[in-house]
Structures are given as C-alpha cells and as structure tokens.
Design a protein around this motif. Structure first.
Motif, PDB file in Angstrom:
ATOM      1  N   SER B  75       0.834  -1.204   0.000  1.00  0.00           N
ATOM      2  CA  SER B  75       0.000   0.000   0.000  1.00  0.00           C
ATOM      3  C   SER B  75       0.870   1.256   0.000  1.00  0.00           C
ATOM      4  O   SER B  75       0.512   2.273  -0.597  1.00  0.00           O
ATOM      5  N   VAL B  76       2.016   1.155   0.670  1.00  0.00           N
ATOM      6  CA  VAL B  76       2.926   2.303   0.665  1.00  0.00           C
ATOM      7  C   VAL B  76       3.463   2.547  -0.747  1.00  0.00           C
ATOM      8  O   VAL B  76       3.520   3.686  -1.222  1.00  0.00           O
ATOM      9  N   ILE B  77       3.822   1.453  -1.429  1.00  0.00           N
ATOM     10  CA  ILE B  77       4.312   1.582  -2.807  1.00  0.00           C
ATOM     11  C   ILE B  77       3.266   2.259  -3.688  1.00  0.00           C
ATOM     12  O   ILE B  77       3.551   3.190  -4.441  1.00  0.00           O
ATOM     13  N   LEU B  78       2.032   1.812  -3.523  1.00  0.00           N
ATOM     14  CA  LEU B  78       0.943   2.376  -4.316  1.00  0.00           C
ATOM     15  C   LEU B  78       0.769   3.861  -4.000  1.00  0.00           C
ATOM     16  O   LEU B  78       0.654   4.703  -4.904  1.00  0.00           O
ATOM     17  N   GLY B  79       0.746   4.183  -2.708  1.00  0.00           N
ATOM     18  CA  GLY B  79       0.572   5.574  -2.292  1.00  0.00           C
ATOM     19  C   GLY B  79       1.676   6.456  -2.853  1.00  0.00           C
ATOM     20  O   GLY B  79       1.420   7.537  -3.402  1.00  0.00           O
ATOM     21  N   ALA B  80       2.926   5.968  -2.717  1.00  0.00           N
ATOM     22  CA  ALA B  80       4.067   6.747  -3.201  1.00  0.00           C
ATOM     23  C   ALA B  80       3.973   6.946  -4.708  1.00  0.00           C
ATOM     24  O   ALA B  80       4.226   8.038  -5.228  1.00  0.00           O
ATOM     25  N   PHE B  81       3.558   5.895  -5.405  1.00  0.00           N
ATOM     26  CA  PHE B  81       3.459   5.956  -6.861  1.00  0.00           C
ATOM     27  C   PHE B  81       2.453   7.031  -7.280  1.00  0.00           C
ATOM     28  O   PHE B  81       2.731   7.870  -8.131  1.00  0.00           O
ATOM     29  N   LEU B  82       1.279   6.996  -6.637  1.00  0.00           N
ATOM     30  CA  LEU B  82       0.233   7.954  -6.995  1.00  0.00           C
ATOM     31  C   LEU B  82       0.674   9.383  -6.697  1.00  0.00           C
ATOM     32  O   LEU B  82       0.491  10.284  -7.513  1.00  0.00           O
ATOM     33  N   SER B  83       1.279   9.564  -5.521  1.00  0.00           N
ATOM     34  CA  SER B  83       1.619  10.926  -5.139  1.00  0.00           C
ATOM     35  C   SER B  83       2.755  11.479  -6.000  1.00  0.00           C
ATOM     36  O   SER B  83       2.738  12.657  -6.381  1.00  0.00           O
ATOM     37  N   ALA B  84       3.724  10.631  -6.349  1.00  0.00           N
ATOM     38  CA  ALA B  84       4.795  11.094  -7.236  1.00  0.00           C
ATOM     39  C   ALA B  84       4.235  11.413  -8.625  1.00  0.00           C
ATOM     40  O   ALA B  84       4.654  12.386  -9.265  1.00  0.00           O
ATOM     41  N   SER B  85       3.283  10.598  -9.091  1.00  0.00           N
ATOM     42  CA  SER B  85       2.669  10.863 -10.399  1.00  0.00           C
ATOM     43  C   SER B  85       1.941  12.198 -10.392  1.00  0.00           C
ATOM     44  O   SER B  85       2.026  12.970 -11.350  1.00  0.00           O
ATOM     45  N   LEU B  86       1.231  12.462  -9.289  1.00  0.00           N
ATOM     46  CA  LEU B  86       0.533  13.744  -9.165  1.00  0.00           C
ATOM     47  C   LEU B  86       1.549  14.888  -9.210  1.00  0.00           C
ATOM     48  O   LEU B  86       1.331  15.901  -9.885  1.00  0.00           O
ATOM     49  N   GLY B  87       2.659  14.696  -8.505  1.00  0.00           N
ATOM     50  CA  GLY B  87       3.717  15.706  -8.511  1.00  0.00           C
ATOM     51  C   GLY B  87       4.208  15.967  -9.924  1.00  0.00           C
ATOM     52  O   GLY B  87       4.334  17.120 -10.347  1.00  0.00           O
ATOM     53  N   LEU B  88       4.443  14.899 -10.671  1.00  0.00           N
ATOM     54  CA  LEU B  88       4.929  15.017 -12.045  1.00  0.00           C
ATOM     55  C   LEU B  88       3.928  15.770 -12.911  1.00  0.00           C
ATOM     56  O   LEU B  88       4.279  16.670 -13.678  1.00  0.00           O
ATOM     57  N   PHE B  89       2.647  15.416 -12.745  1.00  0.00           N
ATOM     58  CA  PHE B  89       1.603  16.075 -13.515  1.00  0.00           C
ATOM     59  C   PHE B  89       1.588  17.579 -13.216  1.00  0.00           C
ATOM     60  O   PHE B  89       1.539  18.409 -14.127  1.00  0.00           O
ATOM     61  N   LEU B  90       1.671  17.909 -11.928  1.00  0.00           N
ATOM     62  CA  LEU B  90       1.634  19.327 -11.563  1.00  0.00           C
ATOM     63  C   LEU B  90       2.861  20.081 -12.081  1.00  0.00           C
ATOM     64  O   LEU B  90       2.756  21.229 -12.506  1.00  0.00           O
ATOM     65  N   ILE B  91       4.008  19.415 -12.055  1.00  0.00           N
ATOM     66  CA  ILE B  91       5.220  20.069 -12.562  1.00  0.00           C
ATOM     67  C   ILE B  91       5.049  20.415 -14.035  1.00  0.00           C
ATOM     68  O   ILE B  91       5.299  21.546 -14.462  1.00  0.00           O
ATOM     69  N   LEU B 199       9.141   4.949 -15.628  1.00  0.00           N
ATOM     70  CA  LEU B 199      10.332   4.278 -15.099  1.00  0.00           C
ATOM     71  C   LEU B 199      10.924   5.054 -13.926  1.00  0.00           C
ATOM     72  O   LEU B 199      11.343   4.464 -12.926  1.00  0.00           O
ATOM     73  N   LEU B 200      10.940   6.365 -14.052  1.00  0.00           N
ATOM     74  CA  LEU B 200      11.515   7.191 -12.993  1.00  0.00           C
ATOM     75  C   LEU B 200      10.734   7.000 -11.690  1.00  0.00           C
ATOM     76  O   LEU B 200      11.313   6.762 -10.624  1.00  0.00           O
ATOM     77  N   ILE B 201       9.420   7.080 -11.799  1.00  0.00           N
ATOM     78  CA  ILE B 201       8.605   6.934 -10.595  1.00  0.00           C
ATOM     79  C   ILE B 201       8.720   5.521 -10.033  1.00  0.00           C
ATOM     80  O   ILE B 201       8.816   5.313  -8.819  1.00  0.00           O
ATOM     81  N   LEU B 202       8.770   4.558 -10.932  1.00  0.00           N
ATOM     82  CA  LEU B 202       8.946   3.168 -10.497  1.00  0.00           C
ATOM     83  C   LEU B 202      10.255   3.021  -9.718  1.00  0.00           C
ATOM     84  O   LEU B 202      10.296   2.423  -8.639  1.00  0.00           O
ATOM     85  N   SER B 203      11.326   3.610 -10.260  1.00  0.00           N
ATOM     86  CA  SER B 203      12.617   3.460  -9.576  1.00  0.00           C
ATOM     87  C   SER B 203      12.601   4.185  -8.232  1.00  0.00           C
ATOM     88  O   SER B 203      13.277   3.769  -7.297  1.00  0.00           O
ATOM     89  N   ILE B 204      11.831   5.243  -8.150  1.00  0.00           N
ATOM     90  CA  ILE B 204      11.734   5.951  -6.864  1.00  0.00           C
ATOM     91  C   ILE B 204      11.035   5.083  -5.827  1.00  0.00           C
ATOM     92  O   ILE B 204      11.501   4.934  -4.693  1.00  0.00           O
ATOM     93  N   VAL B 205       9.920   4.460  -6.217  1.00  0.00           N
ATOM     94  CA  VAL B 205       9.231   3.625  -5.226  1.00  0.00           C
ATOM     95  C   VAL B 205      10.042   2.368  -4.918  1.00  0.00           C
ATOM     96  O   VAL B 205       9.941   1.823  -3.828  1.00  0.00           O
ATOM     97  N   ILE B 206      10.870   1.941  -5.871  1.00  0.00           N
ATOM     98  CA  ILE B 206      11.734   0.802  -5.564  1.00  0.00           C
ATOM     99  C   ILE B 206      12.817   1.236  -4.575  1.00  0.00           C
ATOM    100  O   ILE B 206      13.146   0.532  -3.629  1.00  0.00           O
ATOM    101  N   GLY B 207      13.375   2.409  -4.816  1.00  0.00           N
ATOM    102  CA  GLY B 207      14.552   2.821  -4.071  1.00  0.00           C
ATOM    103  C   GLY B 207      14.282   3.390  -2.694  1.00  0.00           C
ATOM    104  O   GLY B 207      15.151   3.378  -1.837  1.00  0.00           O
ATOM    105  N   MET B 208      13.045   3.884  -2.460  1.00  0.00           N
ATOM    106  CA  MET B 208      12.828   4.648  -1.225  1.00  0.00           C
ATOM    107  C   MET B 208      12.982   3.789   0.029  1.00  0.00           C
ATOM    108  O   MET B 208      13.311   4.296   1.094  1.00  0.00           O
ATOM    109  N   ARG B 209      12.792   2.484  -0.083  1.00  0.00           N
ATOM    110  CA  ARG B 209      12.862   1.654   1.105  1.00  0.00           C
ATOM    111  C   ARG B 209      14.304   1.495   1.598  1.00  0.00           C
ATOM    112  O   ARG B 209      14.554   1.475   2.792  1.00  0.00           O
TER     113      ARG B 209
END
Lengths: 250, 444
Positions: B75-91, B199-209
């Motif tokens: 669930s954390v991975i999912l949450g992080a993925f969604l929030s990073a995607s939102l960040g990307l969209f806003l940027i 890929l970038l967001i995926l690598s972020i959720v992979i790496g954050m742990r």
C-alpha cells in the motif's frame, strides 16, 4: 508542379508571432535560399513545414499533397548548434536516425539498415569515422554527418538549416556539390543561408523573410538591393508592434 | 567480522544486501536517462513528492488495521506511486500552462509535497504512533528490515526497469540527442517521455525503502555521473552505472555492518541508506578527479606538461637564434633565458635527457641535430602562423607576434602541412625573416 505551397501561415510562440501571414510556393527541383535577419522566423518556417511546431493558422501542402501524408518524403538537417555534441552516441547511430520511419518503435536496425547507412557515410567521405563518438568530430565533419542522416531519409524535399555555418571552405564546397547533385536528381531544397555574399552563386531561388514574407521567386528577380533592404531594415518595426498587440489578445 | 560472501547468502544479511543492490541498479539505470536528458533535478523533486503518498497510505491503512501488517509495504508503494505521479503532472502543468520556469516548478512541487508529507506525518505521530514509526523508515531508508519476500518484489520491479531500458535504448538515445529531428521523422516523443517518467517513478518507489526519499536522488545521479566520466558510449554508460549502483549498495551494506566491528566502536554503526549514498558519492568524486579524459588531476597534469613544453621550446628557440655552431656554458643558457637557477638546472637536465644538447668539451654545450631540428620547427611554425595571420586574415604585421608566440607550441604536423599548402610554402615571414624548413638548415 510545386514542391511546397504555403498559404496564410502564421506561427507564434508564447503569444509572439514568429511568422506572420506567409504565402508562397516553390516549384519542384529548385535550390532555394531562405534569407533574413536573426529572429526572422527562418528556422521556425522549416519546423512548421516539418510539423514540429504547430501553426496558429494556414495551410501547408508538400509535393502536391497534404503535408501530414507526405512527411516521410521530407528530410531535415537541423542547425548544428541545436544539439549537444557531447551526447553519448556514435556516428553510425546518428546516421541510422534517418532510417527511423522504416524502423518504427521498438525495432532494432538490421544489417541492411547499417549497410545503407555506411554507403551514405562513404558518399560524404566519413566512412572511416563510423564508430567514433560524435564529440571527436570537427565542425565540418559534424555538418556532413547531419547531411548524411538526411540523405538516408531518401526524401524528395530537403530542408536544411544553415548547413554552411562554421564550416571551412573545403567542406562548404563539398556540401554545395552534394546539394547540386540532389537538385539534378530532381529534389527540391530549401536552405536557410546567412552569407549574403554567396546567395546568388549558390542558389537559383530566394525567399526573403522578416516575420512577414518580403519576397519570393527566381533569384534574379527578387534578390536585389531594395528587397534585401526591406528584409534587413527596420521597415517591419510597425508590423512587429501590431503583431505583438494581436498576440496579446490571443 | 562478517565475510563478503555472507552478505549474499546469510538469511539475515541477504535481504538487505541483495534488496538494496537491486534498488540501486534500477535507480542507476534510470539515472542515466535523466542525465542524458539533462533533467537531473526531476528525480529529486519526484522522490520528495512521493512522501505525502507514503504517509497518506499509512493514514488510510491505520483507519482499517490496528497495527502494520505484511501488506503495508504494497500500500505504501501504491501511495508513493500515486503521489509522485501527481507531482509530475503538476510540474508539467506549471511549466506548460502557466509558463513557470522549469527550476521554479520543480522546487515548488518538491517543497509543497514534502511539506504536506511532514504535516500528515506529525498528525499520524499523535494518533497512530506505531504507524508513524513504520513510515518514518522511508524518510532515510531502512534496508535492514528487508526480507526475502521484499527481495522478490523488488527483483520483479528491477526486471521491468531493465527490460524497458533495453527496449527504449535507441529511442532514448535518438530523442534526447536531437528532439527536433526525432519529431520530424514522426517519432512518438510523448510515448517515450511517458515511459521514461513511468520508469523514474517506479525506480523511486523501488529505491525509497533502502535509501529513503530524502537521499534517493543521490543514487539516481551519482552512478550515472561517475560512469559518464569513464565512457562516452551509451550502452557502456548503462552497464557501468548499474555496476557502480550495485557496487555502492553492496559496499554500503558491508561497511554499515562491519565498520563498528573493524574499529571496535559502537558509535560507528551507521545506517545503511546514508552509507550507500556516501559510497556512491565517493565513487563519483573519485571519477571526477581521476578519470582519464576529463578528470581534474589528469587535466592539471596535461596543462603542466604543456607549460613545460612551451618553456622548453622557448629555450631551444633562444639558443637556435644564436646559430648552429655556437657553444654555450650552463650559465649562459640560464642567463639568455632569464631563468632562475633552479628551473634553469631542471630545464638543462631535461634537454640533456632528450639529447637536445651535445657536450663539447668541459662545460661547453651546443644544440644537437635533434635539438636544432626541434628548435627550427618551432620557429617555422611561429613564422608560418604570422604569414597566415597577415596574408590570409589580413591582420597588421606588428600585431601578430604575440599570437604566434602561443600558437607555435600548439600546431600539429597535419596543421603545419595544411598551412604550408594553403600559403603556398612561403619562404619569408611578414618581418622578412626566413622561414626555416624542417630538413634544411639555414646557416649550414
């Protein structure tokens, strides 16, 4: 037949019109110079023809058809300074870009594509550099590389953005010969050119541009003092002001 | 002391070690793409933008479960993925629709999202302390808690990343080298961009742990920057970056476990995440200083060597002007060239070693034939360049000496031939001085 027909083309960036109501047509088999001061919209004109920038209005017809349908028959040589020459890519890989339409997404170039690329490199005298990284090339070699890539596109209409900028005399002559050969094969070439002293010798058609079209036609008819003055002079200051105002309300 | 192999086999150690190695390989691969598209800051912004998603998903889960369970990771991975995607969209919204400068948009989203994350976290700390503890692991990373199951999940994610990089390879190369041309041949730039962002967001959720959202961008960029110093081939760049990323992760784990044992100091027990980043940064710094082509050390060495060559050639030139038969004593050589006695001895020694000076009786020397040729070539280049400046570029003869003083040390044999051809092998320079030719001596 006309290789290029443009009607009422207007392009603007961030509300500022870069090209303003351009109308002209270019007969097939011509070597045409695009001349104008900095910021006159010369590069933008090429990019609009290629469909890279979207015009605000106007129609572009290429090779007698709607531009969208024949993009595959148009080759492009961008300004040499528009890319980062320290980018990690080899000479052969750059040329292979010209094969993109035949390859499409997710397909790797085959031996036949490589052979085609090599034979073009040979044509521009750069075969021995095929596996070099582009950062190691000289200015003239970089320009020839870009031209090789366009040649591989096997197009009928060539758009070149300042191919003679910053190259030595020998390379300039070679490039000019290549362009002449293409013209003899019946191709049409539209070349952005900066050196006013060589325009008349190199080209047979001219397009003078300064946001609006100043003149277009056969070299001897349009490339004279008055037109050059109009293209490079301040005559267009008022037009620019009006263009800016109209941009503000968009 | 734990051995190197134990880190890959031991049931407690292999989870964190292999887990963080996989993560760092994924971030390194994506980092190369960020580096060549010159948008390295995007990784920093999006990893911070993932934080509120992590906290949010914990807040949400805390409403349903009392304590964090095994599924909390997903669930954390999912949450992080969604929030990073939102960040990307806003940027991209800020950049394109509001025409905000790229850096400004990135910084704004970074701080805004991270701020919201901190805010939510402080709320969670009050209401659900257990959950707060769990999610705070993601701030600076906590590789030590990784188990075999996590390893499997990350292995799959890394595999996806590697496959995408493999398939995207050529398009990434083409599009980021020359975007305008790629567009002109109808390349679907937007599709590739979309995949790269994924890929970038995926690598972020992979790496954050393992490294944590705060330090993650270090592991995105450091391996790529280090690798770029050693190669200019893209395939090699990906490979080296992955190697450096994986290597940093392994060494980070190793040092974090072994440093306290090595020095018998508990205080040296450093957390794994920061350790990995430090190792990665150290490798980058090493590469920046010591790489062969562009490393600072070698550049300094090359500059020094060039300066020495100039000095040496100038001394030779000075002796040459005295004539071929002239003999010198050491003090004359020093005196002619206004050298200090130390640098004079050094140069004298070098010229002897090169065989440019020939001993003629006690304390007397003269230029050897090699030395003479070398000197006359330097003079030749000097005068050829002056002719070029005056005759070809139309400069005034009085103004060309200084430029020629520098250029004479630079011109290669090819350029010398080219100049000779271009100027039709001139015999005199603009000051009516003869231009010596390599093989014929002027006076002899």
């Amino acid at each position: 037949m006309h290789a290029l027909e443009i009607e009422q083309l207007t392009v603007s960036f961030d509300k500022t019109p870069v090209l303003w109501d351009i109308n002209f047509s270019l007969p097939t088999g011509r070597l045409c110079a695009v001349v104008g001061p900095n910021g006159a919209g010369k590069s933008t004109l090429l990019q609009a023809i290629l469909g890279i920038v979207k015009p605000l209005s106007g129609t572009i017809r290429l090779l007698g058809e709607e531009a969208r349908k024949v993009q595959a028959r148009v080759a492009y040589v961008p300004q040499r300074s528009s890319v980062d020459w320290n980018f990690p890519i080899s000479v052969l890989d750059v040329v292979l870009m010209g094969r993109y339409r035949k390859l499409g997404l997710f397909k790797w170039p085959k031996a036949s594509d490589r052979d085609a690329a090599r034979s073009i490199l040979k044509k521009v005298g750069m075969l021995e550099y095929e596996s070099r990284q582009i950062s190691q090339l000289s200015g003239g070699q970089k320009q020839r590389l870009f031209i090789a890539r366009a040649l591989l596109q096997q197009a009928d209409l060539f758009l070149l953005d300042e191919p003679f900028a910053g190259v030595d005399m020998a390379t300039e002559k070679e490039i000019l010969e290549l362009l002449g050969k293409l013209k003899q094969e019946g191709k049409t070439l539209l070349v952005v050119h900066h050196d006013l002293s060589t325009v008349q010798n190199y080209f047979d058609w001219a397009l003078l541009l300064n946001t609006a079209l100043v003149a277009s036609g056969p070299m001897e008819e349009v490339f004279h003092q008055a037109n050059i003055f109009r293209a490079f002079g301040k005559r267009h200051a008022l037009l620019e002001e009006v263009a800016r105002l109209s941009g503000d309300v968009l | 002391m734990t051995s190197l192999v134990d880190f890959l086999t031991d049931s407690v150690l292999r989870g964190p070690t292999i887990g963080s190695m996989l993560m760092c390989i994924a971030t390194a691969l994506v980092g190369v793409i960020l580096l060549i598209r010159k948008e390295t800051l995007l990784g920093e912004a999006l990893s911070h933008a993932a934080y509120p998603g992590i906290v949010g998903s914990a807040l949400f889960a805390s409403l349903i479960f009392k304590t964090p369970g095994a599924d909390e990771g997903m669930s954390v991975i999912l949450g992080a993925f969604l929030s990073a995607s939102l960040g990307l969209f806003l940027i991209s919204f800020l950049q394109k629709k509001v025409s905000l400068h790229s850096d400004a948009a990135l910084c704004m989203i970074l701080s805004l999202f991270f701020g919201v994350g901190v805010l939510l976290a402080s709320r969670l700390q009050v209401t659900h302390a257990v959950w707060y503890k769990q999610i705070s692991l993601y701030l600076y990373g906590q590789a030590a808690t990784l188990v075999d199951r996590d390893m499997a999940i990350y292995a799959v994610l890394v595999l996806i990343t590697a496959l995408c990089v493999f398939f995207l390879y050529r398009f990434v190369q083409w599009i980021y080298f020359d975007r305008a041309f790629a567009k002109s041949v109808g390349a679907s730039v937007r599709k590739v961009e979309f995949l790269v962002h994924f890929l970038l967001i995926l690598s972020i959720v992979i790496g954050m742990r393992s490294v944590g959202v705060v330090l993650l961008s270090g592991m995105l960029i450091a391996p790529a920057v280090a690798a770029r110093r050693w190669t200019s081939r893209l395939s090699m760049l990906f490979f080296l970056a992955a190697l450096i990323g994986g290597g940093s992760a392994f060494l980070g784990n190793y040092l974090s476990v072994n440093l306290p044992l090595l020095f018998h100091r508990e205080s040296l027990a450093l957390p794994t995440g920061p350790m990995i980043v430090l190792v990665g940064a150290a490798i980058s710094l090493f590469s920046l200083f010591f790489s062969l082509e562009s490393g600072l050390i070698f550049r300094a060495y090359r500059m020094r060597a060039f300066k020495n060559r100039c000095l040496l050639e100038n001394v030779l030139k000075r002796l040459w002007k005295e004539g071929e038969k002239r003999e010198f004593s050491f003090s004359e050589i020093v005196h002619f060239n206004q050298l200090s006695s130390l640098s004079g001895s050094l140069l004298f020694f070098k010229m002897r070693c090169q065989g440019w000076l020939q001993r003629k009786g006690k304390g007397r020397y003269r230029l050897s034939s090699d030395g003479w040729r070398r000197a006359s070539r330097t003079v030749r280049l000097h005068r050829l360049w002056e002719v070029y400046l005056v005759d070809y570029l139309g400069q005034h003869a009085d103004r060309v000496h200084r430029s020629a003083e520098e250029i004479e040390h630079l011109l290669s044999y090819e350029l010398e031939r080219e100049l000779t051809r271009l100027l039709k092998d001139p015999k005199k320079d603009p000051h009516k001085q003869p231009i010596p030719n390599d093989h014929e001596s002027l006076l002899g």
